[in-house]
Design a protein around this motif. Structure first.
Motif, PDB file in Angstrom:
ATOM      1  N   ASP A  13      41.674  81.784  53.207  1.00 27.49           N
ATOM      2  CA  ASP A  13      42.642  80.873  52.588  1.00 27.49           C
ATOM      3  C   ASP A  13      43.715  80.411  53.566  1.00 27.49           C
ATOM      4  O   ASP A  13      44.155  79.260  53.506  1.00 27.49           O
ATOM      5  CB  ASP A  13      43.302  81.543  51.380  1.00 27.49           C
ATOM      6  CG  ASP A  13      42.355  81.694  50.204  1.00 27.49           C
ATOM      7  OD1 ASP A  13      41.292  81.032  50.209  1.00 27.49           O
ATOM      8  OD2 ASP A  13      42.667  82.481  49.285  1.00 27.49           O
ATOM      9  N   GLU A  14      44.134  81.286  54.469  1.00 30.96           N
ATOM     10  CA  GLU A  14      45.194  80.921  55.402  1.00 30.96           C
ATOM     11  C   GLU A  14      44.739  79.796  56.327  1.00 30.96           C
ATOM     12  O   GLU A  14      45.513  78.882  56.644  1.00 30.96           O
ATOM     13  CB  GLU A  14      45.620  82.144  56.222  1.00 30.96           C
ATOM     14  CG  GLU A  14      46.651  81.865  57.307  1.00 30.96           C
ATOM     15  CD  GLU A  14      47.991  81.390  56.768  1.00 30.96           C
ATOM     16  OE1 GLU A  14      48.812  80.928  57.580  1.00 30.96           O
ATOM     17  OE2 GLU A  14      48.231  81.494  55.546  1.00 30.96           O
ATOM     18  N   VAL A  15      43.499  79.862  56.789  1.00 36.99           N
ATOM     19  CA  VAL A  15      42.971  78.811  57.661  1.00 36.99           C
ATOM     20  C   VAL A  15      42.899  77.491  56.900  1.00 36.99           C
ATOM     21  O   VAL A  15      43.302  76.441  57.414  1.00 36.99           O
ATOM     22  CB  VAL A  15      41.584  79.217  58.206  1.00 36.99           C
ATOM     23  CG1 VAL A  15      40.900  78.038  58.897  1.00 36.99           C
ATOM     24  CG2 VAL A  15      41.720  80.384  59.179  1.00 36.99           C
ATOM     25  N   LYS A  16      42.404  77.549  55.684  1.00 37.28           N
ATOM     26  CA  LYS A  16      42.330  76.333  54.874  1.00 37.28           C
ATOM     27  C   LYS A  16      43.733  75.777  54.625  1.00 37.28           C
ATOM     28  O   LYS A  16      43.949  74.551  54.672  1.00 37.28           O
ATOM     29  CB  LYS A  16      41.634  76.627  53.547  1.00 37.28           C
ATOM     30  CG  LYS A  16      41.445  75.381  52.681  1.00 37.28           C
ATOM     31  CD  LYS A  16      40.799  75.719  51.348  1.00 37.28           C
ATOM     32  CE  LYS A  16      40.698  74.469  50.467  1.00 37.28           C
ATOM     33  NZ  LYS A  16      40.203  74.751  49.119  1.00 37.28           N
ATOM     34  N   ARG A  17      44.687  76.659  54.359  1.00 29.18           N
ATOM     35  CA  ARG A  17      46.062  76.213  54.099  1.00 29.18           C
ATOM     36  C   ARG A  17      46.643  75.504  55.312  1.00 29.18           C
ATOM     37  O   ARG A  17      47.306  74.468  55.180  1.00 29.18           O
ATOM     38  CB  ARG A  17      46.940  77.404  53.719  1.00 29.18           C
ATOM     39  CG  ARG A  17      48.351  77.018  53.305  1.00 29.18           C
ATOM     40  CD  ARG A  17      49.243  78.224  53.176  1.00 29.18           C
ATOM     41  NE  ARG A  17      49.500  78.862  54.453  1.00 29.18           N
ATOM     42  CZ  ARG A  17      50.351  78.396  55.377  1.00 29.18           C
ATOM     43  NH1 ARG A  17      51.016  77.268  55.165  1.00 29.18           N
ATOM     44  NH2 ARG A  17      50.527  79.050  56.506  1.00 29.18           N
ATOM     45  N   ARG A  18      46.406  76.051  56.492  1.00 34.96           N
ATOM     46  CA  ARG A  18      46.942  75.429  57.706  1.00 34.96           C
ATOM     47  C   ARG A  18      46.301  74.062  57.960  1.00 34.96           C
ATOM     48  O   ARG A  18      46.972  73.101  58.349  1.00 34.96           O
ATOM     49  CB  ARG A  18      46.757  76.346  58.908  1.00 34.96           C
ATOM     50  CG  ARG A  18      47.669  77.566  58.880  1.00 34.96           C
ATOM     51  CD  ARG A  18      47.722  78.274  60.220  1.00 34.96           C
ATOM     52  NE  ARG A  18      48.645  79.392  60.181  1.00 34.96           N
ATOM     53  CZ  ARG A  18      49.964  79.284  60.319  1.00 34.96           C
ATOM     54  NH1 ARG A  18      50.504  78.093  60.509  1.00 34.96           N
ATOM     55  NH2 ARG A  18      50.739  80.348  60.271  1.00 34.96           N
ATOM     56  N   ALA A  19      44.986  73.982  57.758  1.00 34.70           N
ATOM     57  CA  ALA A  19      44.309  72.698  57.933  1.00 34.70           C
ATOM     58  C   ALA A  19      44.818  71.684  56.918  1.00 34.70           C
ATOM     59  O   ALA A  19      45.072  70.519  57.251  1.00 34.70           O
ATOM     60  CB  ALA A  19      42.802  72.879  57.801  1.00 34.70           C
ATOM     61  N   ALA A  20      44.987  72.130  55.665  1.00 30.34           N
ATOM     62  CA  ALA A  20      45.515  71.241  54.632  1.00 30.34           C
ATOM     63  C   ALA A  20      46.923  70.783  54.993  1.00 30.34           C
ATOM     64  O   ALA A  20      47.297  69.622  54.763  1.00 30.34           O
ATOM     65  CB  ALA A  20      45.517  71.950  53.280  1.00 30.34           C
ATOM     66  N   GLY A  21      47.706  71.694  55.567  1.00 33.02           N
ATOM     67  CA  GLY A  21      49.063  71.344  55.966  1.00 33.02           C
ATOM     68  C   GLY A  21      49.101  70.283  57.037  1.00 33.02           C
ATOM     69  O   GLY A  21      49.955  69.379  57.003  1.00 33.02           O
ATOM     70  N   SER A  22      48.183  70.364  58.006  1.00 28.51           N
ATOM     71  CA  SER A  22      48.176  69.351  59.068  1.00 28.51           C
ATOM     72  C   SER A  22      47.758  67.994  58.518  1.00 28.51           C
ATOM     73  O   SER A  22      48.320  66.963  58.895  1.00 28.51           O
ATOM     74  CB  SER A  22      47.260  69.780  60.222  1.00 28.51           C
ATOM     75  OG  SER A  22      45.906  69.772  59.841  1.00 28.51           O
ATOM     76  N   LEU A  23      46.791  67.979  57.598  1.00 31.34           N
ATOM     77  CA  LEU A  23      46.393  66.719  56.963  1.00 31.34           C
ATOM     78  C   LEU A  23      47.553  66.129  56.166  1.00 31.34           C
ATOM     79  O   LEU A  23      47.845  64.926  56.259  1.00 31.34           O
ATOM     80  CB  LEU A  23      45.196  66.959  56.041  1.00 31.34           C
ATOM     81  CG  LEU A  23      43.817  67.015  56.697  1.00 31.34           C
ATOM     82  CD1 LEU A  23      42.820  67.719  55.796  1.00 31.34           C
ATOM     83  CD2 LEU A  23      43.340  65.607  57.029  1.00 31.34           C
ATOM     84  N   ALA A  24      48.222  66.969  55.379  1.00 34.09           N
ATOM     85  CA  ALA A  24      49.336  66.486  54.574  1.00 34.09           C
ATOM     86  C   ALA A  24      50.469  65.981  55.459  1.00 34.09           C
ATOM     87  O   ALA A  24      51.078  64.940  55.175  1.00 34.09           O
ATOM     88  CB  ALA A  24      49.827  67.600  53.654  1.00 34.09           C
ATOM     89  N   SER A  25      50.762  66.705  56.539  1.00 33.27           N
ATOM     90  CA  SER A  25      51.840  66.289  57.438  1.00 33.27           C
ATOM     91  C   SER A  25      51.549  64.931  58.057  1.00 33.27           C
ATOM     92  O   SER A  25      52.433  64.065  58.135  1.00 33.27           O
ATOM     93  CB  SER A  25      52.032  67.327  58.550  1.00 33.27           C
ATOM     94  OG  SER A  25      52.509  68.546  58.033  1.00 33.27           O
ATOM     95  N   LEU A  26      50.302  64.732  58.495  1.00 35.98           N
ATOM     96  CA  LEU A  26      49.952  63.455  59.098  1.00 35.98           C
ATOM     97  C   LEU A  26      50.091  62.322  58.092  1.00 35.98           C
ATOM     98  O   LEU A  26      50.666  61.275  58.394  1.00 35.98           O
ATOM     99  CB  LEU A  26      48.521  63.503  59.628  1.00 35.98           C
ATOM    100  CG  LEU A  26      48.061  62.203  60.298  1.00 35.98           C
ATOM    101  CD1 LEU A  26      48.580  62.129  61.720  1.00 35.98           C
ATOM    102  CD2 LEU A  26      46.551  62.070  60.289  1.00 35.98           C
ATOM    103  N   LEU A  27      49.575  62.524  56.894  1.00 38.17           N
ATOM    104  CA  LEU A  27      49.563  61.449  55.907  1.00 38.17           C
ATOM    105  C   LEU A  27      50.943  61.185  55.320  1.00 38.17           C
ATOM    106  O   LEU A  27      51.159  60.139  54.701  1.00 38.17           O
ATOM    107  CB  LEU A  27      48.554  61.780  54.807  1.00 38.17           C
ATOM    108  CG  LEU A  27      47.100  61.836  55.304  1.00 38.17           C
ATOM    109  CD1 LEU A  27      46.187  62.399  54.224  1.00 38.17           C
ATOM    110  CD2 LEU A  27      46.624  60.458  55.743  1.00 38.17           C
ATOM    111  N   ARG A  28      51.880  62.109  55.507  1.00 35.62           N
ATOM    112  CA  ARG A  28      53.272  61.881  55.074  1.00 35.62           C
ATOM    113  C   ARG A  28      54.075  61.093  56.108  1.00 35.62           C
ATOM    114  O   ARG A  28      55.162  60.600  55.798  1.00 35.62           O
ATOM    115  CB  ARG A  28      53.984  63.215  54.816  1.00 35.62           C
ATOM    116  CG  ARG A  28      53.687  63.834  53.472  1.00 35.62           C
ATOM    117  CD  ARG A  28      54.707  64.905  53.120  1.00 35.62           C
ATOM    118  NE  ARG A  28      54.718  65.993  54.084  1.00 35.62           N
ATOM    119  CZ  ARG A  28      54.061  67.138  53.938  1.00 35.62           C
ATOM    120  NH1 ARG A  28      53.332  67.336  52.841  1.00 35.62           N
ATOM    121  NH2 ARG A  28      54.120  68.081  54.848  1.00 35.62           N
TER     122      ARG A  28
END
Length: 398
Positions: free
Chosen positions: A233-248
């Motif tokens: 879950d931590e790896v998925k969370r970090r990847a999701a965070g980078s996607l969200a950060s870029l799209l924001r």
């Protein structure tokens, strides 16, 4: 030998009218799942052919719905239903000249749904749709089911691998769907998910994030996809965070900001590393850099000069910025998703991030190596040679 019970499976067919299915979609009691195969949107000609088949009373194939979750989802047949829904809403007209030519349909050429006779509209509304409801199927089995069902021979071995990536594939699909909700779409970033391009970027991002090594985006992603084992879950969370950060980032909406698979992956890798090393505040500096960098590298690629100076702080005036942009472009052009190319682009982005004041600590990796690289370039070192030397020293672990 399998028992009769094991052969029945989880599929439950039912027949509904087109009116009922479209009403369920309109009322939110049924929703269309995003495309699982990375297929391009249907051209208008094919959409008109579906309407033509309905008007003739010809079969258009069953619709598959998965019933797990609060709202049932259409997971196969979405393009057919979307075409029919758009037709009923008046988005396009009948093509009465499709072969084989039918004299009745010829008279309807150019007519919209609302212009059909009452009897013809009734026939459309009452057209029977076979709906096959699936229940009890693990999510990771869905895409392999439809690869076999649809006979998608156009898939490359690599694309088929993404589809058959088991639990990891479903994590990727979930991340792609989350990113799509935040604005991961072709009009915004520059390319679509045709051929599962978004899936490929996300699998590579997960492989690198899991290994904490940039080169794993090239060296490990295929092996990870073959195992199909989900990441923690931590790896998925970090990847999701980078996607969200870029799209924001507001800069993503700027004119001239368009990515390829390779450049999108590089920015996501920068974000996930910077977040882990320096915290979420690093996204602000990356956003400022991205806005300038992506516009200017496209100018350099077109043979133009920089239109704006780089947003660097006063301590770093001496970098050969046009040459570094050109170097990034070269490593984003040929074999752009190979380990060497990904690592070289990563070094260039980190060097620019340093120059923009995006490294809050000089001692935290990769700070020391970047300072040495800056000093070499300020002394006149060839950019390609200097960056290659940094890569050869084992760049990319975090």
């Amino acid at each position: 030998m399998a028992s009769p019970r094991s052969l029945r499976g989880p599929a439950r067919p039912r027949t509904a009218t087109l009116r009922d299915v479209l009403s369920e979609l309109a009322e939110g009691n049924l929703r269309i799942d995003s495309d699982r195969m990375g297929t391009p949107p249907w051209p208008q000609h094919r959409r008109r052919m579906v309407v033509d088949s309905v008007l003739r009373g010809w079969p258009i194939g069953p619709v598959y719905v998965i019933t797990t979750g609060r709202i049932p989802r259409v997971i196969d047949g979405a393009q057919r239903l979307t075409a029919l829904l758009d037709f009923v809403k008046g988005a396009f007209a009948v093509d009465g000249l499709l072969s084989p030519v039918d004299p009745v349909l010829r008279e309807l050429d150019g007519a919209h749904y609302a212009q059909l006779s009452t009897g013809m509209r009734q026939a459309v509304d009452d057209y029977p749709i076979v709906v096959i409801e699936l229940d009890g199927i693990p999510p990771e089995h869905l895409r392999p089911i439809f690869v076999r069902l649809n006979g998608v021979d156009w898939l490359t071995p690599e694309q088929r691998l993404f589809i058959e990536a088991g639990g990891l594939g479903e994590q990727v699909r979930d991340l792609v769907n989350q990113a799509a909700d935040r604005g991961l779409e072709p009009g915004r970033i520059g390319f679509s998910n045709v051929g599962l391009a978004y899936d490929e970027v996300v699998i590579r991002l997960l492989a690198a994030t899991e290994a904490r090594q940039v080169s794993a985006a090239a060296d490990e992603f295929e092996k990870r996809a073959k195992t199909g084992e989900p990441v923690v879950d931590e790896v998925k969370r970090r990847a999701a965070g980078s996607l969200a950060s870029l799209l924001r980032l507001p800069s993503v909406d700027g004119a001239g900001i368009r990515f390829s698979k390779a450049t999108l992956l590089s920015w996501l890798l920068l974000l996930v590393q910077a977040d882990q090393r320096f915290g979420p505040a690093s996204a602000h500096h990356i956003g400022r850099l991205l806005e300038w960098f992506e516009r200017q590298r496209r100018r350099i690629s077109a043979g133009l000069k920089l239109s704006d100076p780089p947003p660097v702080i006063s301590e770093y005036p001496a970098l050969p910025y046009p040459e570094l942009l050109n170097l990034f472009n070269e490593y984003a052009a040929i074999d752009a998703l190979g380990a060497t190319q990904i690592l070289h682009r990563d070094v260039v982005l980190w060097l620019f991030l340093l120059a923009c004041g995006g490294l809050p600590s000089e001692s935290v990796s990769p700070g020391p190596r970047l300072f040495r690289l800056y000093a070499a370039l300020a002394d006149g070192a060839d950019p390609d040679t200097a960056v290659t030397e940094v890569v050869s020293e084992g760049w990319g672990a975090w």
